[in-house]
Design a protein around this motif. Structure first.
Motif, PDB file in Angstrom:
ATOM      1  N   PHE A   1       7.460   7.382  -5.570  1.00 14.77           N
ATOM      2  CA  PHE A   1       7.324   5.941  -5.386  1.00 14.77           C
ATOM      3  C   PHE A   1       7.394   5.277  -6.761  1.00 14.77           C
ATOM      4  CE2 PHE A   1       4.758   2.145  -5.705  1.00 14.77           C
ATOM      5  CZ  PHE A   1       5.073   1.418  -4.572  1.00 14.77           C
ATOM      6  N   TYR A   2       8.169   4.197  -6.851  1.00 16.53           N
ATOM      7  CA  TYR A   2       8.240   3.412  -8.083  1.00 16.53           C
ATOM      8  C   TYR A   2       8.066   1.933  -7.752  1.00 16.53           C
ATOM      9  CZ  TYR A   2      10.706   7.391 -10.353  1.00 16.53           C
ATOM     10  OH  TYR A   2      11.074   8.606 -10.853  1.00 16.53           O
TER      11      TYR A   2
ATOM     12  N   TYR B   1       0.870  -1.174   0.000  1.00 20.99           N
ATOM     13  CA  TYR B   1       0.000   0.000   0.000  1.00 20.99           C
ATOM     14  C   TYR B   1       0.910   1.228   0.000  1.00 20.99           C
ATOM     15  CZ  TYR B   1      -3.207  -3.543   1.891  1.00 20.99           C
ATOM     16  OH  TYR B   1      -3.948  -4.685   2.097  1.00 20.99           O
ATOM     17  N   TRP B   2       0.518   2.302  -0.727  1.00 22.11           N
ATOM     18  CA  TRP B   2       1.419   3.442  -0.807  1.00 22.11           C
ATOM     19  C   TRP B   2       0.669   4.761  -0.879  1.00 22.11           C
ATOM     20  CZ3 TRP B   2       2.164   5.596  -6.042  1.00 22.11           C
ATOM     21  CH2 TRP B   2       1.487   4.875  -7.037  1.00 22.11           C
TER      22      TRP B   2
ATOM     23  N   GLU C   1      10.880  -3.018 -16.112  1.00 22.79           N
ATOM     24  CA  GLU C   1      10.156  -1.800 -16.491  1.00 22.79           C
ATOM     25  C   GLU C   1       9.443  -1.217 -15.280  1.00 22.79           C
ATOM     26  OE1 GLU C   1       6.747  -2.195 -19.091  1.00 22.79           O
ATOM     27  OE2 GLU C   1       6.779  -4.369 -18.813  1.00 22.79           O
ATOM     28  N   ILE C   2       9.091   0.072 -15.381  1.00 20.62           N
ATOM     29  CA  ILE C   2       8.365   0.741 -14.311  1.00 20.62           C
ATOM     30  C   ILE C   2       6.878   0.435 -14.493  1.00 20.62           C
ATOM     31  CG2 ILE C   2       7.702   2.966 -13.329  1.00 20.62           C
ATOM     32  CD1 ILE C   2      10.486   4.006 -14.146  1.00 20.62           C
TER      33      ILE C   2
ATOM     34  N   ASP D   1      10.110  -8.225  -7.603  1.00 20.16           N
ATOM     35  CA  ASP D   1       9.639  -6.839  -7.603  1.00 20.16           C
ATOM     36  C   ASP D   1      10.644  -5.968  -6.859  1.00 20.16           C
ATOM     37  OD1 ASP D   1       7.316  -7.363  -8.958  1.00 20.16           O
ATOM     38  OD2 ASP D   1       5.968  -7.084  -7.244  1.00 20.16           O
ATOM     39  N   VAL D   2      10.826  -4.734  -7.342  1.00 21.48           N
ATOM     40  CA  VAL D   2      11.671  -3.758  -6.654  1.00 21.48           C
ATOM     41  C   VAL D   2      10.835  -2.519  -6.356  1.00 21.48           C
ATOM     42  CG1 VAL D   2      13.717  -2.283  -6.776  1.00 21.48           C
ATOM     43  CG2 VAL D   2      13.778  -4.584  -7.763  1.00 21.48           C
ATOM     44  N   LEU D   3      10.806  -2.110  -5.101  1.00 23.35           N
ATOM     45  CA  LEU D   3      10.146  -0.876  -4.692  1.00 23.35           C
ATOM     46  C   LEU D   3      11.219   0.178  -4.447  1.00 23.35           C
ATOM     47  CD1 LEU D   3       7.637  -2.262  -2.021  1.00 23.35           C
ATOM     48  CD2 LEU D   3       7.321  -2.071  -4.488  1.00 23.35           C
TER      49      LEU D   3
END
Length: 282
Positions: free
Chosen positions: A129-130, A120-121, A136-137, A187-189
């Motif tokens: 935030f990415y 959640y963001w 890819e984004i 996944d990368v945050l």
């Protein structure tokens, strides 16, 4: 970088905060881990107003206090994010009013909560935030800012004014809160201040974060490039990142990965009691 388990999944975390060419570092960022929940917070104090670093630290402190107090998993992340922003806004304004002369410290904020395999963001300002997936984004926050105009009324895309921040105005801002998404392996945050994203092409962000291991090395590479691209006028550069990883690797839990290299301002120490009291009243 640290590796910990959340809801059965391993997560590699990394953090960096550089002063750049500024006289002080007004960014604050931390990753808080309690049980199976993880909260990422990054705040960028506004340099055009006094004591932006105090505003950013208050934002961080309030998030930690509320995250510690709130039962996990958090039943309403959207309310939690709004609660964090409203309390921090109130305390930042109280701090500003207590100064002589009165000042109006302000800060951006971007937050990400990981629990039950979902992220959640929420955010206010131009700290970003990415979500990066499959090189890819996939998701990106939308800056709360508008281009400023010159004397002839022409817009300058490189010079932007914030339309939303924490502190300064009488009413607390409403942070943008986006729908949650389920996390997938690899996944990368990324949460970062404008000192990072404004000095790097997006493709460099993607290629470095998705292909450089460990994650701490990736953040160091990106931050060094951003600082160099600033050409002796570099802003503060801060970033938090998490990589989800289901591979069978060693891990150790971390209770808190915070801003240990930055000495806390004495003014903030006196605010901790005030923060606790306000949260108890709320």
């Amino acid at each position: 970088g640290e590796i910990r388990r959340s809801q059965g999944r391993l997560m590699e975390t990394a953090r960096i905060s550089l002063q750049g060419d500024r006289s002080n570092n007004q960014d604050r960022c931390a990753i808080f881990n309690y049980g199976q929940s993880c909260l990422m917070v990054l705040a960028d104090g506004l340099g055009g107003h006094p004591r932006g670093e105090v505003a950013a630290q208050i934002m961080l402190n309030v998030c930690e206090q509320l995250f510690t107090k709130t039962p996990k998993p958090i039943s309403s992340p959207q309310f939690f994010f709004h609660h964090c922003v409203a309390h921090a806004h109130k305390l930042i304004n109280q701090y500003g009013q207590s100064q002589d002369p009165v000042i109006t410290p302000r800060t951006t904020v971007v937050m990400a909560l990981i629990q039950d395999g979902n992220c959640y963001w929420s955010y206010a300002g131009d700290s970003r935030f990415y979500l990066l997936r499959d090189n890819e984004i996939i998701l990106q926050s939308t800056d709360h800012s508008v281009p400023q105009r010159n004397a002839r009324g022409e817009e300058n895309p490189a010079n932007r004014a914030l339309t939303r921040c924490v502190g300064g105005q009488r009413s607390a801002p409403m942070p943008s809160t986006e729908p949650p998404f389920p996390l997938q392996p690899e996944d990368v945050l990324l949460l970062c201040s404008d000192g990072l994203w404004s000095q790097l092409p997006q493709q460099q962000l993607v290629e470095t974060l998705c292909n450089v291991f460990p994650l701490k090395k990736a953040l160091h590479m990106l931050s060094s490039s951003a600082e160099k691209n600033g050409q002796s006028r570099s802003d503060n550069i801060s970033a938090l990142s998490i990589r989800v990883d289901d591979r069978n690797c060693g891990m150790h839990a971390v209770s808190y990965a915070g801003d240990s290299e930055n000495e806390l301002l004495s003014a903030i120490d006196h605010l901790n009691t005030l923060i606790t009291e306000n949260i108890a009243e709320g």
